[in-house]
Design an enzyme around this catalytic site. Structure first.
Site, mmCIF file in Angstrom:
data_model
loop_
_atom_site.group_PDB
_atom_site.id
_atom_site.type_symbol
_atom_site.label_atom_id
_atom_site.label_comp_id
_atom_site.label_asym_id
_atom_site.label_seq_id
_atom_site.Cartn_x
_atom_site.Cartn_y
_atom_site.Cartn_z
ATOM 1 N N GLY A 1 0.847 -1.177 0.000
ATOM 2 C CA GLY A 1 0.000 0.000 0.000
ATOM 3 C C GLY A 1 0.878 1.221 0.000
ATOM 4 O O GLY A 1 2.105 1.118 -0.116
ATOM 5 N N THR B 1 5.141 -2.200 2.657
ATOM 6 C CA THR B 1 4.834 -3.587 2.295
ATOM 7 C C THR B 1 4.791 -4.430 3.559
ATOM 8 O O THR B 1 5.595 -4.240 4.463
ATOM 9 C CB THR B 1 5.927 -4.136 1.365
ATOM 10 O OG1 THR B 1 6.118 -3.190 0.325
ATOM 11 C CG2 THR B 1 5.524 -5.455 0.769
ATOM 12 N N VAL B 2 3.855 -5.356 3.608
ATOM 13 C CA VAL B 2 3.789 -6.278 4.738
ATOM 14 C C VAL B 2 4.159 -7.676 4.261
ATOM 15 O O VAL B 2 3.637 -8.155 3.251
ATOM 16 C CB VAL B 2 2.384 -6.296 5.368
ATOM 17 C CG1 VAL B 2 2.338 -7.288 6.520
ATOM 18 C CG2 VAL B 2 2.022 -4.915 5.868
ATOM 19 N N ASP C 1 -7.700 6.064 13.937
ATOM 20 C CA ASP C 1 -8.075 5.580 12.607
ATOM 21 C C ASP C 1 -8.863 4.282 12.720
ATOM 22 O O ASP C 1 -8.524 3.277 12.116
ATOM 23 C CB ASP C 1 -6.838 5.404 11.730
ATOM 24 C CG ASP C 1 -7.211 5.360 10.252
ATOM 25 O OD1 ASP C 1 -8.390 5.642 9.928
ATOM 26 O OD2 ASP C 1 -6.341 5.046 9.435
#
Ligand SMILES: *[C@@H]1O[C@H](CO)[C@@H](O)[C@H](O)[C@H]1NC(C)=O
Ligand SMILES: *[C@@H]1O[C@H](CO)[C@@H](O)[C@H](O)[C@H]1NC(C)=O
Ligand SMILES: *[C@@H]1O[C@H](CO)[C@@H](O)[C@H](O)[C@H]1NC(C)=O
Length: 771
Positions: free
Chosen positions: A447, A451-452, A563
């Protein structure tokens, strides 16, 4: 029933404004619902068999046991002998019921019409078949009109239905020789289909020449409508139907006269009561039927009728032979055991051991000897070079470690040794190994934030490792503080931060691995096999509220998430909610494309008061949580252009609907059933309270959590369903997950949030211009 629910509404209306604990009311409403639900389908006292016939709801033999009078089965014991088994009849007719199936078929017995002229051995007799079914049409796809004989004309007509029609077939022949058993093509036997939607039958058998030429082998004519599968023509039938006087006839049963769409509007009458059930319009005449959703089976007409299918216990599940099968609610998954590779599905790549077997050829041994000696030579030379490179790398890592606040963190760990026992500072090498050097196949998601990766630590623990894109050097201290603070959070509904790695250019964060994706996927991804049931939604809402209440009030310093949204709530295999939380927002690069994605992702959840004043309080999270509640209730996206312009924002759309008493129109169809209307209303009011414009007027997260908890207990207790055991085993299971993009604020002091405020101001601008 109608009266009861409306009187309840009156009781509750004055309560709408106050958002406080109303356990008393819950008790009353829950008690009433138990009572009404029991009256509707009192399954324990209902007789569910008649002779050898099983009678599933909506059918029933006595008042209170059937859905409505159309589904009455009259069970009569023949008066002549007391020991004979009783016989079931359709409603109050003399039509015998043979079989009832929940997929919309009902078999009844229909007699054979016959015509035996004067000279036959069977006395002259003419018998018609008259069948008046009233409610359920005759299945046109399963039945066929059949006439038997060699001088035979069969006629079928219908008049009482909407359709007036008459048809028939003729069968003529002069000897048995050219007939074929099982073939009804006009020689000895003829067949013709029947039209749809007919609810009565008049069947007539006749002859053209009174069987005068065929009397020897075919004295009579016969005609009947029969389930196609249930009759095979045999030449022996030409004599006297081998004594058979009746055949099974399939009826298509359905509920009511409405389509699914219309029926769903009246939730009290709506017959698909089970969670995880679906509605289908009848294909033969008006009305609808219910089915359990894919992955469930049982009786969809009962409120807890659809049960999860344990696919792993069925012989033909799709897992490969040596794969591990794991059952989930409504689905299942296959995976290969550790040490094997492949996707685990039978039709995919089956599981094969990772290490290929060495082949036992002599050549290989020779080749090995040669290559080893070569290697020794090579290594000697290269180790010098390698050593130099390695030292350079170590130096670089040390530099990054310091840059990233590693010393600060180490110092903290030294000073607070005990409380920091779970913070682990991972080395770069460790994480490289865990992610197979950040291999593409390990990427869980990408995203704007970074990065994951999925990582496996040496102790086989699966973790999610987040590698951010850019690090804002000025916020390193902030970042370290957050790592320390978040590390102390130990709540079962909060994703756990396990540690970090500071030896890379940007710090890496290591999290507990959550297996089942985000709440948003579960609500909005229509490709999912089965939607989340209301019970599950309530559980997720309660757990999320609990986690936020904990962040707000039970940590050493209040933590404002900032959030809260459905994409930041992760679910594990048991649908236990895990609020994803960490200070990643600091790491978001402020280039243009990423701002727009962030605006889309977060807009719709942001507290309008916070927008205007810039003052951050816990109540901002309450607002965002209100939006998540609205999402759970309506299944709608927080921002959607599919709604009218003024209602793009789910919060506005939702609140106005609740105010105008249109709640039932906006609730997601499948979560509504008769038993949960009141709890749904309660939750809707709670969401409305959370969405109040003034933060002061909103309840605290603790109040919200307690109210949801109360509602959940009400739902759980009356039916005694408790899933505590599954909750306790939830940590043991795991399959792949999606990444998280989390933005959390620490503390409520102005200094702690200043960096983020400027970002929000920037985010606001394009929105204002756009209007
Ligand atoms: C009724 O239906 C069930 C399932 O379809 C079947 O096993 C049974 O044999 C049927 N009985 C009759 C009398 O048709
Ligand atoms: C018609 O059939 C029934 C039995 O199914 C029999 O009792 C009755 O006598 C028959 N009627 C005539 C006119 O043959
Ligand atoms: C049809 O089957 C019956 C026994 O089921 C047998 O007696 C008869 O001869 C067969 N007729 C023909 C034409 O094969």
């Amino acid at each position: 029933m109608q009266a009861m629910s409306s009187s309840l509404q009156i009781v509750l209306l004055p309560q709408q404004a106050a958002v406080k604990l109303r356990l008393g009311i819950f008790l009353i409403s829950a008690a009433i619902f138990v009572a009404t639900a029991a009256a509707e389908v009192s399954n324990s006292s209902c007789n569910r068999t008649c002779g050898s016939l099983e009678i599933p709801y909506p059918f029933g033999t006595s008042k209170g046991c059937y859905f409505n009078l159309s589904f009455l089965i009259t069970c009569k014991s023949s008066s002549s002998s007391s020991t004979s088994t009783p016989t079931p009849y359709l409603r109050v007719s003399n039509i015998k019921v043979l079989n009832i199936s929940l997929d919309g078929e009902l078999r009844v017995s229909a007699s054979v019409a016959r015509d035996c002229p004067q000279k036959s051995n069977y006395n002259s007799s003419k018998n018609n078949t008259n069948l008046t079914l009233q409610k359920f049409p005759i299945s046109y796809s399963k039945n066929v009109f059949t006439a038997i004989g060699c001088d035979t004309m069969g006629l079928i007509s219908s008049s009482a239905s909407d359709k007036n029609y008459m048809t028939g077939c003729v069968s003529l022949c002069d000897s048995i020789d050219n007939m074929v058993n099982g073939s009804c093509s006009g020689i000895g036997c003829c067949q013709t289909p029947i039209p749809d939607g007919i609810k009565d039958l008049n069947v007539l058998a006749g002859s053209l020449e009174n069987h005068s030429k065929v009397m020897k082998f075919n004295p009579c004519s016969f005609a009947f409508v029969v389930e196609e599968k249930a009759y095979k023509f045999s030449t022996l039938d030409l004599q006297n139907m081998q004594g058979k006087r009746a055949f099974p006839l399939v009826l298509d049963w359905a509920v009511g006269k409405q389509t699914c769409k219309d029926a769903k509007k009246n939730t009290i009458e709506y017959a698909c009561k089970a969670a995880n059930s679906e509605c289908y319009d009848s294909t033969n005449g008006p009305g609808y039927r219910c089915n359990c959703s894919l992955g469930y089976d049982g009786n969809p007409y009962l409120s807890r009728g659809c049960k999860d299918i344990d696919e792993c216990n069925t012989p033909n599940h799709g897992c490969a032979v040596n794969a591990i099968c794991v059952n989930h609610m409504g689905s299942y998954s296959c995976s290969c055991p550790i040490g094997y590779q492949g996707d685990g599905w039978r039709n995919g790549s089956s599981c094969t051991p990772v290490i290929p077997k060495p082949s036992n050829s002599k050549n290989i041994i020779i080749a090995l000897c040669i290559s080893i000696s070569l290697l020794v030579l090579l290594l000697g030379g290269s180790s010098v070079l390698f050593g130099l490179k390695r030292r350079k790398l170590i130096k670089l890592q040390e530099k990054y470690f310091q840059q990233n606040g590693g010393l600060m963190l180490q110092e903290h760990i030294l000073n607070h040794g005990r409380s920091m026992e779970t913070t682990k500072i991972f080395s770069n090498d460790e994480l490289k190994k865990a992610t197979n050097n950040y291999d593409e196949s390990r990427v869980l998601g990408k995203g704007g934030y970074g990065t994951v990766y999925k990582g496996v630590l040496p102790d086989n623990k699966v973790v999610a490792i987040k590698k951010s894109k850019v690090c804002d050097k000025s916020q390193i201290e902030q970042f370290i503080n957050e790592v320390i603070l978040l590390n102390q959070i130990n709540h079962r509904n909060v994703v756990k931060l396990l540690g970090c790695c500071l030896e890379t250019e940007v710090p890496l964060l290591v999290y507990e691995f959550i297996t089942n994706g985000t709440l948003s996927d579960h609500i909005h991804d229509i490709s999912r096999a089965s939607p989340l049931s209301w019970e599950r939604r309530l559980k997720i809402a309660t757990e999320t509220a609990r986690a936020l209440a904990y962040l707000h009030s039970e940590t050493s310093m209040p933590i404002i998430h900032r959030d809260v949204k459905s994409t930041n709530i992760l679910l594990d295999d048991n649908h236990t909610a895990k609020v994803a939380d960490f200070g990643a927002s600091r790491l978001i690069a402020l280039d243009q494309t990423e701002i727009t994605t962030l605006v889309q992702g977060t807009l719709g959840y942001l507290d309008p008061e916070y927008f205007q004043t810039g003052q951050l309080t816990e109540k901002s999270d309450v607002y965002s949580f209100g939006v998540v509640l609205a999402e759970l209730l309506t299944g709608e996206e927080a921002i959607s252009t599919n709604r009218p312009e003024t209602y793009k924002n789910l919060a506005m759309y939702f609140v106005s609907a609740v105010k105008e008493d249109r709640l039932l129109h906006i609730l997601q169809d499948h979560i509504v059933n008769e038993a949960n209307i009141e709890p749904l209303k309660e939750v809707a009011n709670l969401a409305k309270g959370c969405l109040r414009l003034r933060g002061e007027d909103r309840p605290t997260m603790m109040e919200v959590a307690m109210e949801l908890e109360g509602l959940r207990n009400m739902e759980k207790h009356p039916w005694g369903k408790d899933n505590q055991t599954t909750e306790e085993t939830e940590y043991l299971l795991s399959t792949p997950t999606l990444p998280f993009n989390i933005d959390i604020g620490v503390g409520s002091s102005a200094s702690a949030v200043s960096g983020h405020d400027s970002m929000i101001n920037q985010l606001l601008k394009p929105l204002d211009d756009g209007r």
